[in-house]
Write a protein that holds these residues in place. Structure first.
Motif, PDB file in Angstrom:
ATOM      1  N   ARG A   1       0.846  -1.188   0.000  1.00  0.00           N
ATOM      2  CA  ARG A   1       0.000   0.000   0.000  1.00  0.00           C
ATOM      3  C   ARG A   1       0.886   1.244   0.000  1.00  0.00           C
ATOM      4  O   ARG A   1       2.084   1.160   0.317  1.00  0.00           O
ATOM      5  CB  ARG A   1      -0.886   0.007   1.249  1.00  0.00           C
ATOM      6  N   SER A   2       0.313   2.397  -0.296  1.00  0.00           N
ATOM      7  CA  SER A   2       1.109   3.624  -0.225  1.00  0.00           C
ATOM      8  C   SER A   2       1.638   3.775   1.202  1.00  0.00           C
ATOM      9  O   SER A   2       0.957   3.442   2.168  1.00  0.00           O
ATOM     10  CB  SER A   2       0.272   4.837  -0.633  1.00  0.00           C
ATOM     11  N   GLY A   3       2.897   4.248   1.287  1.00  0.00           N
ATOM     12  CA  GLY A   3       3.532   4.392   2.591  1.00  0.00           C
ATOM     13  C   GLY A   3       4.223   3.133   3.069  1.00  0.00           C
ATOM     14  O   GLY A   3       4.793   3.124   4.161  1.00  0.00           O
TER      15      GLY A   3
ATOM     16  N   GLY B   1       5.337   0.565  -2.248  1.00  0.00           N
ATOM     17  CA  GLY B   1       3.964   1.040  -2.476  1.00  0.00           C
ATOM     18  C   GLY B   1       3.860   2.524  -2.767  1.00  0.00           C
ATOM     19  O   GLY B   1       2.759   3.050  -2.873  1.00  0.00           O
ATOM     20  N   GLY B   2       5.002   3.183  -2.868  1.00  0.00           N
ATOM     21  CA  GLY B   2       4.971   4.623  -3.158  1.00  0.00           C
ATOM     22  C   GLY B   2       4.877   5.447  -1.890  1.00  0.00           C
ATOM     23  O   GLY B   2       4.677   4.905  -0.793  1.00  0.00           O
ATOM     24  N   PRO B   3       5.029   6.778  -2.048  1.00  0.00           N
ATOM     25  CA  PRO B   3       5.064   7.648  -0.861  1.00  0.00           C
ATOM     26  C   PRO B   3       3.711   7.750  -0.158  1.00  0.00           C
ATOM     27  O   PRO B   3       2.670   7.470  -0.757  1.00  0.00           O
ATOM     28  CB  PRO B   3       5.468   9.009  -1.445  1.00  0.00           C
ATOM     29  N   CYS B   4       3.758   8.148   1.109  1.00  0.00           N
ATOM     30  CA  CYS B   4       2.530   8.348   1.890  1.00  0.00           C
ATOM     31  C   CYS B   4       2.073   9.789   1.711  1.00  0.00           C
ATOM     32  O   CYS B   4       2.750  10.719   2.136  1.00  0.00           O
ATOM     33  CB  CYS B   4       2.787   8.046   3.366  1.00  0.00           C
ATOM     34  N   HIS B   5       0.903   9.955   1.122  1.00  0.00           N
ATOM     35  CA  HIS B   5       0.379  11.307   0.887  1.00  0.00           C
ATOM     36  C   HIS B   5       0.084  12.012   2.218  1.00  0.00           C
ATOM     37  O   HIS B   5       0.356  13.202   2.379  1.00  0.00           O
ATOM     38  CB  HIS B   5      -0.884  11.249   0.036  1.00  0.00           C
TER      39      HIS B   5
ATOM     40  N   GLY C   1      -4.028   2.766   1.349  1.00  0.00           N
ATOM     41  CA  GLY C   1      -2.975   3.514   2.046  1.00  0.00           C
ATOM     42  C   GLY C   1      -2.720   2.900   3.408  1.00  0.00           C
ATOM     43  O   GLY C   1      -3.663   2.479   4.086  1.00  0.00           O
TER      44      GLY C   1
END
Ligand SMILES: [Zn+2]
Length: 191
Positions: A42-44, A48-52, A132
């Motif tokens: 998940r994000s983060g 999973g990519g950065p945490c918005h 996320g």
């Protein structure tokens, strides 16, 4: 009937006939896929990519305090749709007893704050957390009298119905923020 060579679909559940279900006509159950060895990140999470949420400043929220932040969803087909988030990057099972207790209080405070907008029949609360990894809950204000939007189909109706006009959406967010700030924290959304 399934086309030749295909696995027959599972039978349709009863709820497709219920008035709260947003779709009608000929429906078919999607073929269930085999499980992956594990969930995708998940994000983060690593991969999973950065945490918005961690990157977002307080000005992107409608209300904040030391440990919690509330953000507005983009305007949807319900009068109010917000996210409750922890300020720190935590998942639900990271919350200690104190934070878990505060979570309960925040949910109840938001229930009241969303009802303060007026015309709300019920506040629906959901935690999925599959996109996320930063803890967040979804809260929806269901319009009073919306008999087709009862229960678990509300998130779908919120995506289907025309979005609440932007100025009304902002005004509703300001009510929610002001109600929360009556108890603690800072209202960012203003009328
Ligand atoms: Zn985060």
């Amino acid at each position: 009937m399934s086309p030749a060579g295909e696995t027959p679909s599972l039978p349709l559940p009863e709820f497709v006939e219920w008035s709260i279900f947003p779709f009608e006509g000929e429906l078919r159950v999607r073929q269930p896929k085999p499980l992956y060895p594990t969930d995708r990140p998940r994000s983060g999470e690593p991969g999973g990519g950065p945490c918005h949420a961690c990157a977002a400043g307080d000005d992107e929220y409608i209300w904040v305090d030391k440990r919690w932040r509330v953000s507005a969803a983009r305007p949807s087909g319900v009068p109010v749709q917000v996210f409750l988030e922890t300020r720190e990057h935590l998942d639900m099972d990271d919350l200690d007893d104190e934070m878990a207790g505060e979570l309960g209080q925040m949910i109840v405070r938001l229930d009241r704050a969303i009802q303060a907008v007026g015309g709300i029949g019920r506040v629906h609360v959901a935690r999925w957390g599959d996109g996320g990894s930063h803890f967040h809950m979804w809260l929806y204000g269901r319009p009073r009298g919306a008999g087709q939007m009862l229960g678990f189909c509300l998130p779908m109706w919120a995506e289907i119905l025309p979005p609440t006009p932007e100025d009304l959406w902002q005004a509703n967010m300001a009510v929610v923020a002001a109600e929360l700030a009556e108890v603690s924290g800072t209202a960012i959304a203003r009328p």
